[in-house]
Design an enzyme around this catalytic site. Sequence first.
Site, PDB file in Angstrom:
ATOM      1  N   GLU A  60       0.607  -1.048   0.049  1.00  0.00           N
ATOM      2  CA  GLU A  60      -0.021  -0.001   0.069  1.00  0.00           C
ATOM      3  C   GLU A  60       1.079   1.466   0.082  1.00  0.00           C
ATOM      4  O   GLU A  60       0.521   2.268  -0.588  1.00  0.00           O
ATOM      5  CB  GLU A  60      -0.766   0.193   1.365  1.00  0.00           C
ATOM      6  CG  GLU A  60      -2.134  -0.788   1.133  1.00  0.00           C
ATOM      7  CD  GLU A  60      -1.831  -2.355   1.325  1.00  0.00           C
ATOM      8  OE1 GLU A  60      -0.805  -2.434   2.026  1.00  0.00           O
ATOM      9  OE2 GLU A  60      -2.679  -3.418   0.865  1.00  0.00           O
ATOM     10  N   HIS A 129     -10.851  -5.451   7.678  1.00  0.00           N
ATOM     11  CA  HIS A 129     -11.636  -5.181   6.402  1.00  0.00           C
ATOM     12  C   HIS A 129     -12.711  -3.983   6.430  1.00  0.00           C
ATOM     13  O   HIS A 129     -13.082  -3.488   5.303  1.00  0.00           O
ATOM     14  CB  HIS A 129     -12.178  -6.279   5.893  1.00  0.00           C
ATOM     15  CG  HIS A 129     -11.057  -7.380   5.550  1.00  0.00           C
ATOM     16  ND1 HIS A 129     -10.053  -7.594   6.324  1.00  0.00           N
ATOM     17  CD2 HIS A 129     -10.571  -7.826   4.199  1.00  0.00           C
ATOM     18  CE1 HIS A 129      -9.283  -8.659   5.762  1.00  0.00           C
ATOM     19  NE2 HIS A 129      -9.525  -8.596   4.454  1.00  0.00           N
TER      20      HIS A 129
END
Length: 326
Positions: A60, A129
């Site tokens: 990321e 998540h």
Amino acid sequence: MPQMTMVKAINDALRVELKRDPNVLLFGEDVGKNGGVFRVSDGLQKEFGEDRVFDTPLAESGIGGLAVGLASQGFRPVAEIQFIGFIFEAMDSICVQAPRLRYRTGGRFHAPIVFRAPLGGGVKPPELHGDPLEGLLTQTPGLKVVMPSNPYDAKGLMISAIRDNDPVFFLEHLKLYFSQKADVPEGEYTVPIGKANVVREGSDVTVITYGAMVHTSLKAAEQLEKERGAKVEVIDLRTLSPLDTETIIQSVEKTGRAVVVQEAQRSSGIAAEVIAQINEHAILKLEAPVKRIAPPDTVIAFPMIEDQWIPDVKRVVQGINEVLDF
């Protein structure tokens, strides 16, 4: 006018902008050949090629850095973070480099980046998540934050975000990806960033909310009208930063009562800011204290008790009744 899920509406918005502007690029983990975990980018690599829609390594920080670098060179990157809980590895790019680029270069460079990530409960997501991290993002000056509640707004806001010269974090609620279906115009149209939407007119109390809680609040409003004849106005913020304070205050001045509903933990988030704005601009119009309905200040609950953690219709009805009966 075709009916679309939110997934299809966002996909359509990305297609419109990739076709319109050759500087628009889409990248992230699995967004290319696989079309994304939820198929938001399905078919786009095949249509626009691997140079414009491409997969990245599982890093990321690299996705964020690539987005800032490309934006500084005239591109309009759309960078997907596969799930919201993974943004921390890219926070330097999202909350430091991109929002400050214009300021620190005296206007010579801009950061027209859209960061995308799914979040939210209601579908029993694994840990990290679904964490509701929107409050963290809205504390960043220079970063716009949007969260649509329906397919029509999703498409229009995505197009607006891609065309914006400021970085925009586009939050996509997991529960709404496939549960919401609506008429969505073909081709291009925009929904303005920074403008809330009054999705239900009322005169007795204002409910201010966003994301999946819009639908929970609408159900609560309908129930209250049947049970006690209460006319509940419901505002969908759509943009979390900058807030549309004008629409909020106009509504509260009309109804004299306000309830703020959010899926994120109670402290410090969007609800707290909305309440602060109401107190600053409309406190003398209030007939009751503003009520905040939110989960407790804990990490998002594991799937087996998620339903007890997220506000439901019953809790929203109870909160509105408390304000009406004050």
